[in-house]
Each structure stands twice: as C-alpha cells, then as structure tokens.
Design a protein around this motif. Structure first.
Motif, mmCIF file in Angstrom:
data_model
loop_
_atom_site.group_PDB
_atom_site.id
_atom_site.type_symbol
_atom_site.label_atom_id
_atom_site.label_comp_id
_atom_site.label_asym_id
_atom_site.label_seq_id
_atom_site.Cartn_x
_atom_site.Cartn_y
_atom_site.Cartn_z
ATOM 1 N N LEU A 1 -10.267 15.749 -8.013
ATOM 2 C CA LEU A 1 -9.615 14.567 -7.822
ATOM 3 C C LEU A 1 -9.897 13.182 -7.059
ATOM 4 C CD1 LEU A 1 -7.304 16.805 -5.347
ATOM 5 C CD2 LEU A 1 -6.525 16.500 -8.157
ATOM 6 N N SER A 2 -9.340 12.169 -7.586
ATOM 7 C CA SER A 2 -9.764 10.797 -6.544
ATOM 8 C C SER A 2 -8.194 9.779 -6.511
ATOM 9 C CB SER A 2 -10.418 10.343 -8.101
ATOM 10 O OG SER A 2 -10.603 8.714 -8.037
ATOM 11 N N PHE A 3 -8.554 9.372 -5.863
ATOM 12 C CA PHE A 3 -7.764 7.947 -5.320
ATOM 13 C C PHE A 3 -7.371 7.528 -6.725
ATOM 14 C CE2 PHE A 3 -8.439 8.910 -1.132
ATOM 15 C CZ PHE A 3 -7.375 9.212 -0.211
ATOM 16 N N ASP A 4 -6.266 7.022 -6.615
ATOM 17 C CA ASP A 4 -5.748 6.338 -7.785
ATOM 18 C C ASP A 4 -4.859 4.875 -7.556
ATOM 19 O OD1 ASP A 4 -7.035 4.545 -10.704
ATOM 20 O OD2 ASP A 4 -4.628 5.180 -11.067
ATOM 21 N N LEU A 5 -5.290 3.662 -6.376
ATOM 22 C CA LEU A 5 -4.390 3.523 -6.252
ATOM 23 C C LEU A 5 -3.806 1.638 -6.985
ATOM 24 C CD1 LEU A 5 -4.972 3.946 -2.111
ATOM 25 C CD2 LEU A 5 -2.862 4.984 -3.441
ATOM 26 N N LEU A 6 -2.589 1.162 -6.321
ATOM 27 C CA LEU A 6 -2.718 0.077 -7.011
ATOM 28 C C LEU A 6 -1.969 -0.662 -6.058
ATOM 29 C CD1 LEU A 6 -1.415 0.275 -10.908
ATOM 30 C CD2 LEU A 6 -3.731 -0.536 -10.132
ATOM 31 N N LEU B 1 0.980 -0.945 0.434
ATOM 32 C CA LEU B 1 -0.288 -0.249 -0.117
ATOM 33 C C LEU B 1 0.364 1.403 -0.188
ATOM 34 C CD1 LEU B 1 -2.449 1.065 0.037
ATOM 35 C CD2 LEU B 1 -2.809 0.755 2.913
ATOM 36 N N ASN B 2 0.971 1.830 -1.262
ATOM 37 C CA ASN B 2 2.218 2.427 -1.634
ATOM 38 C C ASN B 2 1.340 3.844 -1.284
ATOM 39 O OD1 ASN B 2 4.917 1.236 -1.284
ATOM 40 N ND2 ASN B 2 4.750 1.350 -3.575
ATOM 41 N N GLU C 1 7.056 8.894 -1.798
ATOM 42 C CA GLU C 1 6.668 10.790 -2.596
ATOM 43 C C GLU C 1 6.729 10.459 -4.325
ATOM 44 O OE1 GLU C 1 8.987 13.955 -1.368
ATOM 45 O OE2 GLU C 1 8.729 13.607 0.940
ATOM 46 N N THR C 2 7.432 9.245 -4.972
ATOM 47 C CA THR C 2 8.096 8.525 -6.022
ATOM 48 C C THR C 2 6.295 8.175 -6.357
ATOM 49 O OG1 THR C 2 8.387 6.438 -5.823
ATOM 50 C CG2 THR C 2 9.929 9.042 -5.695
ATOM 51 N N THR C 3 5.339 7.870 -5.982
ATOM 52 C CA THR C 3 4.479 6.741 -6.390
ATOM 53 C C THR C 3 3.085 8.032 -6.470
ATOM 54 O OG1 THR C 3 5.163 5.115 -5.527
ATOM 55 C CG2 THR C 3 2.766 5.596 -6.652
ATOM 56 N N LYS C 4 2.040 8.058 -7.858
ATOM 57 C CA LYS C 4 1.569 8.955 -8.123
ATOM 58 C C LYS C 4 0.194 7.800 -7.249
ATOM 59 C CE LYS C 4 -0.161 12.959 -9.656
ATOM 60 N NZ LYS C 4 0.173 14.777 -9.463
ATOM 61 N N VAL C 5 -0.879 8.485 -6.730
ATOM 62 C CA VAL C 5 -2.039 8.083 -5.328
ATOM 63 C C VAL C 5 -2.516 8.858 -5.980
ATOM 64 C CG1 VAL C 5 -2.485 7.436 -2.513
ATOM 65 C CG2 VAL C 5 0.027 7.836 -3.318
ATOM 66 N N THR D 1 -0.182 -14.297 -3.340
ATOM 67 C CA THR D 1 -0.665 -12.687 -4.379
ATOM 68 C C THR D 1 -1.258 -12.475 -5.179
ATOM 69 O OG1 THR D 1 1.395 -12.093 -2.257
ATOM 70 C CG2 THR D 1 0.337 -11.230 -3.617
ATOM 71 N N LEU D 2 -2.151 -11.396 -5.198
ATOM 72 C CA LEU D 2 -2.659 -10.825 -6.725
ATOM 73 C C LEU D 2 -1.881 -9.125 -6.143
ATOM 74 C CD1 LEU D 2 -6.772 -11.346 -6.148
ATOM 75 C CD2 LEU D 2 -5.399 -12.377 -7.927
ATOM 76 N N HIS D 3 -1.073 -9.390 -7.562
ATOM 77 C CA HIS D 3 -0.531 -7.875 -7.542
ATOM 78 C C HIS D 3 -1.605 -6.871 -8.356
ATOM 79 C CE1 HIS D 3 3.244 -9.695 -6.215
ATOM 80 N NE2 HIS D 3 2.438 -10.407 -7.632
ATOM 81 N N SER D 4 -1.219 -5.850 -8.005
ATOM 82 C CA SER D 4 -2.032 -4.032 -8.725
ATOM 83 C C SER D 4 -3.416 -3.918 -9.123
ATOM 84 C CB SER D 4 -1.024 -4.225 -10.393
ATOM 85 O OG SER D 4 0.573 -4.005 -9.784
ATOM 86 N N CYS D 5 -3.553 -4.950 -7.737
ATOM 87 C CA CYS D 5 -5.608 -4.894 -7.857
ATOM 88 C C CYS D 5 -5.959 -3.427 -7.396
ATOM 89 C CB CYS D 5 -6.188 -5.346 -6.646
ATOM 90 S SG CYS D 5 -5.582 -7.318 -6.235
ATOM 91 N N SER D 6 -6.760 -3.334 -7.828
ATOM 92 C CA SER D 6 -7.271 -1.355 -8.433
ATOM 93 C C SER D 6 -7.831 -0.974 -7.022
ATOM 94 C CB SER D 6 -7.769 -0.861 -9.849
ATOM 95 O OG SER D 6 -8.420 0.432 -10.148
ATOM 96 N N LEU D 7 -7.585 0.201 -6.196
ATOM 97 C CA LEU D 7 -8.974 0.882 -5.467
ATOM 98 C C LEU D 7 -8.776 1.955 -6.217
ATOM 99 C CD1 LEU D 7 -9.983 0.429 -2.802
ATOM 100 C CD2 LEU D 7 -7.236 0.601 -1.707
#
Length: 391
Positions: free
Chosen positions: A294-299, A251-252, A256-260, A308-314
């Motif tokens: 503005l909207s959250f856009d998380l993987l 959960l990054n 700071e390098t990740t666009k949340v 593990t399920l990788h890169s799930c969209s939240l």
C-alpha cells in the motif's frame, strides 16, 4: 519477440584492419582486430529470424564482447563516486525495472526519446542507466524485471548532481549482452532468483522516494515564476527543481470518493491496475503478479500570492513524512480524524521542495512532484516570498 535473437546475412562487405587509436572513441569495442565496411552499391544486409540462423551462432548472442570479469560492481561505482565521472566502463547487473519511453522535442525541433532503467546487484539495491537511442530502448523493453541480467560494455558513468548519485548512460560505443552466459552472470542470476520475494519492505522506499538530496536544491520561486520558467523551457526534457513557500490549498484525504491509498507492485513500484489486478509495467500476466504494498497516492494544489499549481503529486514515504502517519495508520482513522489531519496543513505556509517536468499529458503541461513538504518558519518564509530562482 526478443530483439536480440535476430541474425543477419551480410553480403559483399569490405574487410579492413581496425585503426584502434582513431576509432576507439566512438566505435563499439569488439575482440576482433578486423571490421566490415558496407557500401550501398555493392553490399547487402538481410535480417533473418532465429529459425534461419545457425544454432551455433545463436549461442554467441549471450557472450559479452569483453572479458567476463572485466566489469565494475554497482557498489564499486558508487564508492568511487567522482573518480569515475566521465569514464567509460563495463557493468554487470540485474534489471529491477524498465521505465516507459519518454518522448521530447529539443529547442531546434528535433524529436527524441529516453528510457530509464533501474539496475541492481548483490551490492546495491538501485542504480540508474539511461538509454537515449531507439535500438537500446527497444532492447530494454524486452527485459523482465528481476529476471534479466545484462552485461553492458562501454557505458559512460557520470555524477548526477540533481539526484546526488552516480548514473550510467548508453552511448554509441555501448554493446549490451542480455542474459550473458558467463560464470559471473550465472551467480548474479541465481542471486536474483533466490531473493526475488525477500527484503521487499526494505526496498519500498527506493521505489517511491526520489533519490535526490534536497539540500542541493537552492533556487526559490513563486508559482508565477515556476510557470514562466516552464514556458521558457519548452522543448527540453530535463526536469528542473525549486523551493516554493506556499499553502496546500487542496488536500482531499477525507473525501470517500477520492482514492488516497493505492496498491503498488513490489517489483517496480508502479500502481497496479485495480480492474485487472495486474502490473502493466513489469508483468502483464496476472497469474504471475508479484506481491503488492500500500502507498499514498495524492494530488494536491499548492497556492501562493501569485497563483496555484494544480494536481501536484505527493506519494509514498514523502506523503507519510508530510502527513505524519503511515498508510495503515491513515486507513484506521475515522473521517473526523482525517478532516482534523487535513486542517493541520490547509492554509498553513509550508516550505516545499519540487521536481518539475514538462509533460503534454499533465495539466497545464507541467508535471509537479513534491520531494519534501514541511511547515515553514514564518521569518524564513516572509524573507523569500518574492522568490529568486528566476534570476
């Protein structure tokens, strides 16, 4: 070029009277009692540009084949619910957004595509219409969000049990008239022009939040079972749904390098290209770009004892509900506060409702969207660790 503006010249057709009872199930309905039959040996069809067509004929493109008042409003469809399930009806509505065509291969190796169009009118903010054939998909790509009105005659209405709502499907009988020249359509066109920039905040949720009643999702899986089900479902385009008791293992939100948080277009809900500052889905002209939000856009990664399920969209309001804060509240946090927030979820078992779609573009060929994520009751979680959805 608007695909509906082209005309045609038909030479040597055979003219026959319609046999209504025999043909009404599959053939498009038209006001005429006659039909044209074409043969390869004697007939010829020539497609011609709008410049070659009699201008009197061009005006007919905007006249529906049904009586202009013979249609259901979207709220009528929603209100009638199961009573309209399977019925063929007419719909007058405005276009809210047109999705990208989705390509798929069936289990018997046939290739196909589908395109989801979101409609709205004065009574209903969002209603789904799905196109499956190349012609209607091509036509839909010419529609402008919040600028186009359509009269769709003879679409099939069904109850979508996964999304818990009514939806329309374009079938072989369907004839769609773009921007019909009727009093009813002109009233709707004036409505969407006057309300184009209003009530955007009220509609944000419907852009990003899956309109699915999670209470209808009952199958419990492990990560391993979900991956196995995806392999068995190869060639199918339909999504499948399930419940997973797992940890959020990545959960990054404090990197700071990740666009949340990202900008989205208020007209269609898609992420705006930051380099060009344009929405490539509903409006390619940057000078006419609609307002943004503005909207959250998380993987995130989801892990249980089987994998593990990788890169799930939240995303969107689901991310806000999960994290317990709005985008503005999140942006006001310090890095320390974001790290503290992250550790409220990491390695804590959650009950997670998922939507999964096979996609060759996604990691491991599976696109996973989170529909709901809340900390799990320990007793309930331990009772369901083995999963059951694979049976």
């Amino acid at each position: 070029m608007n695909v509906s503006s082209w005309g045609m010249i038909i030479e040597n057709p055979l003219i026959q009277r319609k046999e209504t009872e025999r043909e009404e199930k599959f053939s498009p309905a038209t006001p005429s009692n006659w039909k044209l039959l074409l043969s390869e040996s004697h007939s010829m069809v020539k497609v011609c540009s709008p410049y070659e067509v009699d201008t009197k004929l061009l005006s007919l493109i905007h006249l529906p084949v049904k009586e202009s008042r013979d249609y259901y409003s979207l709220t009528d469809i929603v209100a009638n619910g199961h009573n309209l399930d399977g019925r063929i009806i007419n719909v007058l509505a405005a276009v809210r957004s047109v999705g990208e065509p989705k390509y798929f291969t069936t289990s018997d190796r046939r290739k196909g595509q589908r395109c989801e169009v979101k409609l709205f009118d004065e009574t209903e903010p969002s209603f789904t219409m799905t196109c499956w054939d190349n012609e209607s998909i091509l036509l839909a790509q010419s529609w402008m969000s919040r600028e186009t009105v359509i009269f769709a005659s003879d679409v099939r209405i069904n109850f979508n049990k996964f999304q818990n709502c009514m939806a329309a499907t374009v079938i072989s009988k369907t004839i769609i008239t773009t921007n019909p020249d009727t009093p009813e359509a002109n009233i709707l066109l004036n409505y969407i022009r006057e309300n184009k920039e209003t009530n955007v905040a009220d509609e944000i949720d419907s852009y990003l939040k899956e309109s699915i009643n999670v209470n209808t999702i009952v199958d419990v899986y492990t990560v391993k079972q979900l991956k196995e089900k995806a392999l068995r479902s190869e060639g199918k385009a339909d999504p499948f749904y399930g419940i997973l008791y797992a940890y959020i293992s990545t959960l990054n939100i404090d990197d700071e390098t990740t666009k949340v948080v990202r900008n989205r277009c208020s007209s269609c809900g898609y992420i705006v290209n930051e380099a060009s500052n344009t929405c490539t889905i509903c409006n390619k002209d940057s000078s006419r770009l609609k307002s943004l939000f503005l909207s959250f856009d998380l993987l995130v990664d989801l892990t249980d004892h089987t994998g593990t399920l990788h890169s799930c969209s939240l995303t969107g309001s689901i991310a806000e509900e999960t994290l317990g804060c709005t985008t503005n509240e999140f942006l006001a946090m310090t890095n320390e506060q974001r790290t503290k927030l992250k550790w409220q979820f990491l390695l804590e078992r959650s009950k997670i409702y998922l939507k999964l779609i096979l996609s060759h573009r996604a990691r491991a060929g599976l696109k996973v969207s989170i529909l709901s994520c809340k900390l799990a009751d320990p007793t309930e979680a331990s009772r369901n660790l083995a999963g059951q959805g694979h049976t």
